[in-house]
Design an enzyme around this catalytic site. Structure first.
Site, PDB file in Angstrom:
ATOM      1  N   ASP A 149     -20.991  -6.093 -40.736  1.00  0.00           N
ATOM      2  CA  ASP A 149     -20.529  -5.564 -39.454  1.00  0.00           C
ATOM      3  C   ASP A 149     -21.576  -5.906 -38.386  1.00  0.00           C
ATOM      4  OD1 ASP A 149     -19.026  -3.849 -37.629  1.00  0.00           O
ATOM      5  OD2 ASP A 149     -20.626  -2.384 -37.917  1.00  0.00           O
ATOM      6  N   ASP A 176     -21.779  -4.254 -34.477  1.00  0.00           N
ATOM      7  CA  ASP A 176     -22.237  -3.120 -33.669  1.00  0.00           C
ATOM      8  C   ASP A 176     -22.665  -1.943 -34.546  1.00  0.00           C
ATOM      9  OD1 ASP A 176     -21.508  -4.712 -31.608  1.00  0.00           O
ATOM     10  OD2 ASP A 176     -19.853  -3.485 -30.892  1.00  0.00           O
ATOM     11  N   ASP A 230     -21.541   0.429 -40.862  1.00  0.00           N
ATOM     12  CA  ASP A 230     -21.943   1.785 -40.479  1.00  0.00           C
ATOM     13  C   ASP A 230     -20.794   2.720 -40.136  1.00  0.00           C
ATOM     14  OD1 ASP A 230     -21.366   0.357 -37.988  1.00  0.00           O
ATOM     15  OD2 ASP A 230     -22.268   2.083 -36.985  1.00  0.00           O
TER      16      ASP A 230
END
Length: 266
Positions: free
Chosen positions: A13, A15, A210
């Site tokens: 991922d 961001d 996240d």
């Protein structure tokens, strides 16, 4: 535990993971990016960002020779030349927009998507520059939403979207509407299979993310790094504990922590 000379693929991922949630820096992760590149280990960006956004970022990260997964798995861009092929999963953007506009008109739902606002508003929502906000609005297969209504209306809209073959996925800042068949996990499995066929060997996969929209990706890989997020959402995984590592640091510092934990250097 994988080694650097194993047939390894890293799915990440952006961001809040490889990129800092606030300033979009990846500096703490650069050392690992260099090591992975030295060992020809593909780092596959797997993000809610658009193809236009990722293409620009890939050049900066020196990953532009690799495929990537965009728009939460609704789009896979394959590597190759000046005009790489796209693999679309689920609904296209125009269909998604048509359904959303119709539902809002009929039920007075309170939301705004990227297709409803100006680049300046997207920049204000995200902290992106105006130029990058415009790239974020060049969408192929998903629509980010800011929801302003109540929870009852949200549940109702979610049900109506399902009836249209669409799904809502929670991201770091937005809800994302895309085809029900789309998702990071499905895209990761498909791309890992392509690598396996090309190399004629089983691949070892490691994923880092996240947010809740990363769960399907983290379920799809062999080793999962759950990076400490800037949110209060649960991140449950149906995997053996030894194959899951939860970091104590955010963003690229957590990214580095996860690779330090899982990848052994002989």
């Amino acid at each position: 535990m994988p080694y650097l000379d194993d047939p390894l693929i890293v799915f990440t991922d952006l961001d809040g993971s490889l990129l800092d949630h606030h300033d979009y820096s990846w500096a703490p992760a650069q050392g690992w990016l260099d090591q992975l590149a030295e060992h020809n280990i593909p780092v596959i960006i797997t993000t809610s960002k658009t193809s236009a956004e990722v293409s620009a970022l890939q050049h900066t990260l020196k990953l532009n020779h690799l495929p990537f997964i965009a728009e939460n798995g609704a789009l896979i861009q394959l590597a190759g030349g000046d005009n790489p092929a796209h693999h679309l999963i689920g609904a296209d953007y125009q269909h998604i927009r048509d359904v959303l506009v119709d539902l809002r008109k009929r039920y007075d739902f309170e939301f705004r998507g990227f297709g409803d606002v100006t680049p300046q508003q997207v920049a204000d929502w995200t902290g992106l520059t105006l130029t990058n906000a415009r790239l974020a609005m060049q969408r192929d297969a998903s629509e980010p939403l800011m929801w302003f209504g109540n929870t009852l209306d949200f549940s109702r809209m979610e049900k109506l979207l399902r009836e249209e073959g669409l799904a809502l996925t929670r991201g770091g800042r937005f809800w994302h509407v895309m085809g029900q068949d789309a998702g990071k996990g499905q895209a990761v499995r498909w791309l890992a299979e392509q690598y396996q066929q090309q190399r004629d060997q089983a691949m070892v996969t490691l994923g880092l993310g996240d947010g809740p929209n990363d769960i399907s990706m983290l379920e799809a890989v062999d080793f999962a790094v759950v990076i400490l997020g800037h949110h209060d959402q649960d991140m449950p995984l149906n995997k053996e504990d030894r194959n899951v590592y939860r970091t104590t640091r955010h963003g690229p510092e957590g990214w580095r922590q996860g690779l330090d934990h899982f990848i052994a250097i002989k």
